[in-house]
Scaffold this active site. Structure first.
Site, PDB file in Angstrom:
ATOM      1  N   HIS A 111       0.846  -1.204   0.000  1.00 58.05           N
ATOM      2  CA  HIS A 111       0.000   0.000   0.000  1.00 58.05           C
ATOM      3  C   HIS A 111       0.878   1.250   0.000  1.00 58.05           C
ATOM      4  CE1 HIS A 111       0.470   0.868   4.384  1.00 58.05           C
ATOM      5  NE2 HIS A 111       0.465  -0.441   4.529  1.00 58.05           N
ATOM      6  N   ASP A 113      -0.019   4.434   0.981  1.00 56.01           N
ATOM      7  CA  ASP A 113      -0.239   5.455   2.019  1.00 56.01           C
ATOM      8  C   ASP A 113       0.544   5.114   3.279  1.00 56.01           C
ATOM      9  OD1 ASP A 113      -1.992   3.202   2.350  1.00 56.01           O
ATOM     10  OD2 ASP A 113      -3.107   4.328   3.855  1.00 56.01           O
ATOM     11  N   ASP A 159       6.461   1.274   6.587  1.00 54.97           N
ATOM     12  CA  ASP A 159       5.161   0.622   6.414  1.00 54.97           C
ATOM     13  C   ASP A 159       4.329   1.524   5.516  1.00 54.97           C
ATOM     14  OD1 ASP A 159       2.659  -0.444   6.555  1.00 54.97           O
ATOM     15  OD2 ASP A 159       2.403  -0.175   8.715  1.00 54.97           O
ATOM     16  N   GLU A 197      -4.822   2.148   2.990  1.00 59.39           N
ATOM     17  CA  GLU A 197      -4.838   0.941   3.815  1.00 59.39           C
ATOM     18  C   GLU A 197      -4.988   1.293   5.282  1.00 59.39           C
ATOM     19  OE1 GLU A 197      -2.963  -2.392   6.210  1.00 59.39           O
ATOM     20  OE2 GLU A 197      -2.416  -0.305   6.121  1.00 59.39           O
ATOM     21  N   GLU A 198      -4.264   2.327   5.698  1.00 57.94           N
ATOM     22  CA  GLU A 198      -4.090   2.589   7.134  1.00 57.94           C
ATOM     23  C   GLU A 198      -5.360   3.051   7.841  1.00 57.94           C
ATOM     24  OE1 GLU A 198      -1.594   1.632   8.653  1.00 57.94           O
ATOM     25  OE2 GLU A 198       0.171   1.682   7.368  1.00 57.94           O
ATOM     26  N   ASP A 223       3.783  -6.384   3.271  1.00 57.19           N
ATOM     27  CA  ASP A 223       3.398  -5.485   4.360  1.00 57.19           C
ATOM     28  C   ASP A 223       3.452  -6.153   5.729  1.00 57.19           C
ATOM     29  OD1 ASP A 223       2.550  -3.111   5.504  1.00 57.19           O
ATOM     30  OD2 ASP A 223       0.425  -3.513   5.168  1.00 57.19           O
TER      31      ASP A 223
HETATM   32 ZN   LIG Z   1       1.058  -1.502   6.297  1.00 57.42          ZN
END
Ligand SMILES: [Zn+2]
Length: 540
Positions: A111, A113, A159, A197-198, A223
């Protein structure tokens, strides 16, 4: 949010030539000098150059336009086909090479973001400012000093920036160069970059495989944060909302209020925590402890009244009457606090107080070593605006239902040791609060096995039905990912990672919470009922 650079220096092969390709992209950001100096000499250089570029592009969740432009321009600079769906997810296709031309395509996913948090003393605008990288030495596992890349007072965005950088690096490898110096062919790659995603897996939720033209059934999700671990499963979930109609005592039947006190029973100071990640720890649920304490207290009041009068004390056989019951707030949090108000005849007050004390001692014996802040109390509530209390049957239905709802871990996996497969969190209750004449109870259930999730929700519905619920509404569930012990990808990844760990056995794990993988696997399901094919999640 720190991650170590690779331990080995890069072999002096063609992999060093690619850094310039990344820099040549049309939307390549200006990389601050301190960031450039932090990655200087790290290997592979093209990966670190992509990571530095990504770090220099602001990319909070839902504001991913610029970072997606970087990805798309990079694909265009290589002449690679790319697609996009309405949710904003982007897929870039690299043909197989070096003998892998006819291999089955592999989906590589991350991802774009990142979480945006900063230290209070740092002046940083996540919509505008680049993340500044720094390089430092720090003692890591086993007391060994390692080199780290971190950020200057903000989240780093490794991340999942490092996963995105790894995918871009693979895309950028020239077709005629052996990967990894090992002469391995590359299969066709479908590099999938998801958005948002977050804040709740929204990109994966809205992903449209047809619009993207995804064909791969083997997925590598990049991830997972723990080096040395391979993730092979996650939990799906769904909420259930129960509405329970309640009746209040009729005015004419009410006990003489000058002879009664309104007491509030409170359970507080619990640890709470995430209803997936922390569910196996045996933390106490404030709603359930409060229901238990209140039920015992009402019984104690009845016994006290019976002893005095030679019969039941209240109008309908209940000396103490329940006025309201509330606890918990978020669906994905274990409730930390709950409180109930009771209308109690003065003659029964001491019996109630003694019962609540006994409940506190009982809970402490059970949870005290873990729940060090656990407190159960009862005190007069001088709020004169108390509505009429619930009648005895309503109070009993409510408390009985709460106490019979499934709670905590309900089944462990037969595949991954100690993995909670199925659980339920009695997340919140609001009963007869601010004058309402019903109770609303929210349960949040999770399972890596779809049918098991629905069976837990059947149990919840059964308890609600016995208690006389007027409605039980299940939310649309999101899918889990059931660990497959026979996964071929797992086998290969295990073997490769074992070499990187110098023979140590990689951890094979799953998480009792939602991951993008669960959603993506369901979306990529070819319709054969086998889920989205094979896959693993790991940190590059
Ligand atoms: Zn992540």
């Amino acid at each position: 949010t720190n991650m170590p650079p690779p331990a080995k220096p890069a072999p002096a092969d063609a992999s060093t030539a690619d850094a310039s390709t990344a820099a040549a992209s049309a939307s390549a950001p200006a990389i601050p000098p301190e960031t450039l100096s932090a990655i200087k000499g790290l290997s592979p250089p093209d990966l670190w150059h992509h990571f530095a570029s990504l770090s220099s592009i602001p990319r909070p969740s839902r504001r991913e336009t610029a970072v997606l432009k970087y990805v798309k321009d990079f694909a265009d600079s290589l002449g690679l086909r790319r697609t996009e769906d309405a949710a904003g997810n982007v897929c870039v296709f690299r043909p197989g090479s070096g003998g892998g031309e006819d291999a089955i395509p592999v989906v590589i996913q991350g991802h774009v973001d990142m979480v945006t948090e900063k230290n209070a003393d740092v002046d940083h605008d996540f919509d505008v400012d680049p993340i500044l990288l720094r390089r430092f030495e720090e003692e890591g596992h086993g007391g060994k000093v390692a080199t780290w890349i971190g950020a200057r007072g903000t989240t780093l965005g490794a991340d999942n920036g490092i996963g995105v950088a790894a995918a871009l690096t693979l895309l950028g490898r020239p077709a005629d160069v052996d990967v990894d110096g090992g002469g391995r062919p590359l299969p066709p790659i479908e590099a999938l970059f998801t958005v948002d995603e977050e804040t709740g897996l929204n990109g994966a939720m809205g992903l449209d495989p047809e619009a993207l033209g995804l064909t791969g059934r083997t997925m590598l999700n990049l991830d997972t944060e723990e080096w040395g671990d391979l993730y092979v499963g996650c939990a799906g979930g769904g909420d259930t909302r129960i509405t329970l109609p309640l009746s209040r005592v009729e005015e004419r039947e009410r006990a003489k209020e000058e002879d009664a006190d309104v007491l509030e029973v409170r359970v507080e100071g619990l640890m709470g925590g995430h209803s997936g990640i922390n569910i196996h720890e045996g933390r106490a649920n404030a709603v359930l402890l409060c229901a238990s304490a209140v039920r015992s207290a009402m019984k104690a009041a009845d016994d006290a009244a019976a002893a005095v009068a030679g019969g039941p004390g209240g109008a309908d056989g209940t000396a103490a009457a329940l006025v309201s019951f509330e606890g918990g707030d978020k669906h994905n949090a274990i409730p930390r606090e709950a409180r109930a108000r009771l209308l109690v005849p003065k003659s029964a007050r001491s019996a109630i107080e003694a019962s609540v004390k006994a409940s506190e001692e009982g809970f402490a014996a059970e949870y005290g070593t873990l729940e060090k802040g656990l407190k159960v109390s009862v005190a007069a509530d001088d709020d004169a605006s108390s509505p009429p209390p619930l009648d005895g049957p309503s109070a009993r239905r409510l408390l009985s239902m709460l106490l019979s709802l499934p709670s905590g871990p309900l089944k462990f996996s037969h595949v991954i040791p100690d993995l909670v497969e199925t659980s339920n969190n009695v997340a919140s209750v609001s009963a007869a609060a601010s004058g309402s004449s019903s109770a609303s109870v929210l349960c949040s259930s999770r399972s890596s096995v779809g049918p098991a999730l629905e069976r837990v929700r059947d149990r919840i519905e059964a308890a609600a039905s016995l208690a006389g619920a007027s409605s039980v509404v299940r939310s649309e569930p999101y899918p889990g990912w059931n660990p497959d012990p026979n996964s071929e990808v797992l086998d290969v990844a295990r073997r490769l990672l074992r070499d990187r760990l110098h023979g140590a056995e990689p951890g094979v794990k799953a998480i009792h919470a939602g991951l993008e993988c669960g959603l993506l696997r369901e979306k990529m399901d070819s319709g054969d009922g086998g889920g989205g094919g094979d896959g693993i999640s790991f940190g590059p």
